[in-house]
Design an enzyme around this catalytic site. Structure first.
Site, PDB file in Angstrom:
ATOM      1  N   SER A 142       0.557  -0.967  -0.293  1.00  0.00           N
ATOM      2  CA  SER A 142       0.203   0.044  -0.060  1.00  0.00           C
ATOM      3  C   SER A 142       0.815   1.214   0.158  1.00  0.00           C
ATOM      4  CB  SER A 142      -0.979   0.120   1.203  1.00  0.00           C
ATOM      5  OG  SER A 142      -1.547   1.174   1.505  1.00  0.00           O
ATOM      6  N   TYR A 155      -1.814   0.709  10.547  1.00  0.00           N
ATOM      7  CA  TYR A 155      -1.934   0.170   9.363  1.00  0.00           C
ATOM      8  C   TYR A 155      -0.628   0.549   8.662  1.00  0.00           C
ATOM      9  CZ  TYR A 155      -3.856  -0.919   4.524  1.00  0.00           C
ATOM     10  OH  TYR A 155      -4.002  -1.221   3.271  1.00  0.00           O
TER      11      TYR A 155
END
Length: 257
Positions: A142, A155
């Site tokens: 990501s 995250y």
């Protein structure tokens, strides 16, 4: 706990692609595209009922499996005689609180699935990927793996971990017939990801994409993954970052009312 499966030996004359997190979103879309590209697709996720429907649609094999359960992952790997592609897509985000008040259980859960899940499945299937003579490992990273943002600490930390796995593994496998590809999407709108992260709060989830005309879709990412996987075996796409045109950077997004 042993994985639940619709048992049949994947492969035969066709290359085998294992897709984790295949019950929805990017995993589901990628499974469809890989099947269309000629792969015998092994679908892996916890929700076996959804996998069975997809397996019937694309002619794949469904395995109900939690990638954080190492004994179950090992049992799953033992059922496969051949693996040519591994798409480590299983992942999740939980919570959007500041570091000062975040729930440590959310951080642990994100680390377990994004980092340890990737490690478990990669270790279990690596011998078969090497034995294939032209194996490919795709790790779903990501843009959060490169740039921190407020409310994303857990995250961000987890996706830095998946980036580190990809970069390290590529170095360690330099003399083996296995490519390591990292795909790092930015803003992707899927049916479940943001809703799960925000505890089912539909209003907050919708606000993430407010004013953005065309965020990426699951199929956009699946198209990119499939393109990278289907390059000639000597061509390695080390790292591919993709964002919607409206997102110039993590904090720079064109939002219009």
């Amino acid at each position: 706990m042993a994985p639940q499966s619709d048992s049949r030996d994947a492969g035969g004359d066709r290359p085998v692609a294992v897709v984790t997190g295949a019950s929805s979103g990017i995993g589901e879309a990628t499974a469809r595209r890989l099947a269309a590209a000629g792969y015998d697709v092994v679908l892996v996720a916890r929700r076996l009922d959804r996998l069975r429907a997809l397996a019937q649609e694309i002619g794949g094999t469904a395995y109900g499996l939690d990638v954080t359960d190492r004994p179950a992952v090992d049992a799953f790997a033992a059922n496969l005689s051949r693996v040519d592609v591994l798409f480590n897509n299983a992942g999740a985000a939980f919570g959007a609180d500041p570091v000062a008040t975040a729930d440590p259980a959310d951080w642990q859960a994100m680390f377990d699935v994004n980092v340890m899940g990737t490690l478990h499945v990669t270790q279990a299937l690596l011998p078969k990927l090497i034995a294939s003579g032209a194996g490919t490992i795709v790790i779903m990273s990501s843009t959060a793996g490169f740039t921190a943002y407020e409310g994303g600490g857990g995250y961000v930390a987890a996706k830095h971990g998946t980036h580190a796995i990809a970069a390290t593994l590529r170095l360690e496998l330099f003399d083996q017939p296995v490519r390591v590809i990292e795909i790092a999407p930015g803003m992707v709108r899927t049916d479940e990801f943001t809703m799960k992260r925000l505890g089912g709060d539909a209003e907050r989830a919708s606000a993430v994409y407010q004013g953005v005309a065309e965020p990426l879709t699951a199929d956009d990412v699946a198209d990119t993954v499939t393109w990278a996987v289907t390059r000639p075996a000597h061509v390695n796409v080390d790292l591919l970052v993709l964002r919607p045109r409206a997102q110039a950077a993590q904090h720079k997004v064109d939002r219009r009312s």
